[in-house]
Enzyme design. Sequence first.
Site, PDB file in Angstrom:
ATOM      1  N   CYS A 163      40.537  73.885  22.625  1.00  0.00           N
ATOM      2  CA  CYS A 163      39.170  74.371  23.030  1.00  0.00           C
ATOM      3  C   CYS A 163      38.827  76.069  22.762  1.00  0.00           C
ATOM      4  O   CYS A 163      39.802  76.572  22.907  1.00  0.00           O
ATOM      5  CB  CYS A 163      38.903  73.998  24.178  1.00  0.00           C
ATOM      6  SG  CYS A 163      39.660  74.610  25.660  1.00  0.00           S
ATOM      7  N   ARG A 183      35.732  74.795  18.936  1.00  0.00           N
ATOM      8  CA  ARG A 183      36.909  74.382  18.853  1.00  0.00           C
ATOM      9  C   ARG A 183      37.683  75.457  18.101  1.00  0.00           C
ATOM     10  O   ARG A 183      37.307  75.811  17.176  1.00  0.00           O
ATOM     11  CB  ARG A 183      37.343  72.933  18.350  1.00  0.00           C
ATOM     12  CG  ARG A 183      36.734  71.841  19.256  1.00  0.00           C
ATOM     13  CD  ARG A 183      37.341  71.311  20.393  1.00  0.00           C
ATOM     14  NE  ARG A 183      36.684  70.415  20.999  1.00  0.00           N
ATOM     15  CZ  ARG A 183      35.775  70.599  21.936  1.00  0.00           C
ATOM     16  NH1 ARG A 183      35.293  71.897  22.218  1.00  0.00           N
ATOM     17  NH2 ARG A 183      35.246  69.669  22.605  1.00  0.00           N
ATOM     18  N   HIS A 240      45.782  71.169  25.600  1.00  0.00           N
ATOM     19  CA  HIS A 240      44.937  72.051  26.406  1.00  0.00           C
ATOM     20  C   HIS A 240      45.392  73.478  26.056  1.00  0.00           C
ATOM     21  O   HIS A 240      46.586  73.818  25.988  1.00  0.00           O
ATOM     22  CB  HIS A 240      45.478  71.638  27.910  1.00  0.00           C
ATOM     23  CG  HIS A 240      44.777  70.262  28.511  1.00  0.00           C
ATOM     24  ND1 HIS A 240      43.363  70.486  28.868  1.00  0.00           N
ATOM     25  CD2 HIS A 240      45.150  69.152  28.660  1.00  0.00           C
ATOM     26  CE1 HIS A 240      43.055  69.327  29.269  1.00  0.00           C
ATOM     27  NE2 HIS A 240      44.070  68.446  29.299  1.00  0.00           N
TER      28      HIS A 240
END
Lengths: 53, 233
Positions: free
Chosen positions: B201, B210, B132
């Site tokens: 991301c 990405r 993340h």
Amino acid sequence: MYGWIWRHLPGNAWVRALISLVLVFAVVYVLFQYVFPWAEPLLPFNDVTVDGQ
Amino acid sequence: MSVRALVRTFSELCITVGALIVLFVVYVLFWTGVKADHAMDSQIDALQGQWARGEISAGAGAGDEPAGTPPAEPAPYQDGKPFAVMYIPRFGFTWNKPVLQGTGTDVLKKGLGHYANTAQLGQKGNFSVAGHRRTYGDPFKDFPKLRPGDPVVLTDGTTWFTYRVDRRPYRTLPGDIGVIDPVPRKSGFDGPGRYLTLTTCEPEWGHSHRLIVWAHLDATQPVEAGKPEALRR
């Protein structure tokens, strides 16, 4: 809506305030424990992979 | 129903929705981080406990096995279980995160995720890890700050692996699966080797692209030899 809840709580003003507080905490608990964890993956922050898993 | 009651009910609804939104923002920005930090700590604790026990049992079991048994191939990682700890000094000296097998949503809530079909840690091929960038502890928040030469250090309890970043973060599309190939496309690597790929991301709060970083295995050393150079202050 909130007036209706207040009128239907038992006891005097102090008891009603206490019950209201408990109700608020119960709602927040349910939101944080069940509703938000369900809703959060619908946001884009989870898409960190390149293979779409 | 009088107009007064209607207006009052509508106002109460608006206040309720507003409070809900504020609570949800608090949940996403703050509470997921609290939960993820707790989960990551317990994953690292579990790993270290496992390593501590593993070393004892390996030492005790060594005498029972017949001498000259060839070293086994590395066992496959268990799905959803931690198997390594990653250190990236560029993200802060105390930055360390568990690496778990798999890249499912639930796995990434507890740490970084290893793409199941890519090479194992330190093996030939491309050891690929996703994490993340925002929410759930923001593990890869400083991802764009990675620069060529930055160390990415991992340990599996027996060996330290030091990878070196080869180029600045590369921006690509979500379907660009070639970036985790054994010899990643567009990485500049021209032959088979022991590579590492990190993905997260891009943009920070979005999912339209990405961000990729490639590294190659630079050095390994057994844990008995102490921390690698890159982690010494």
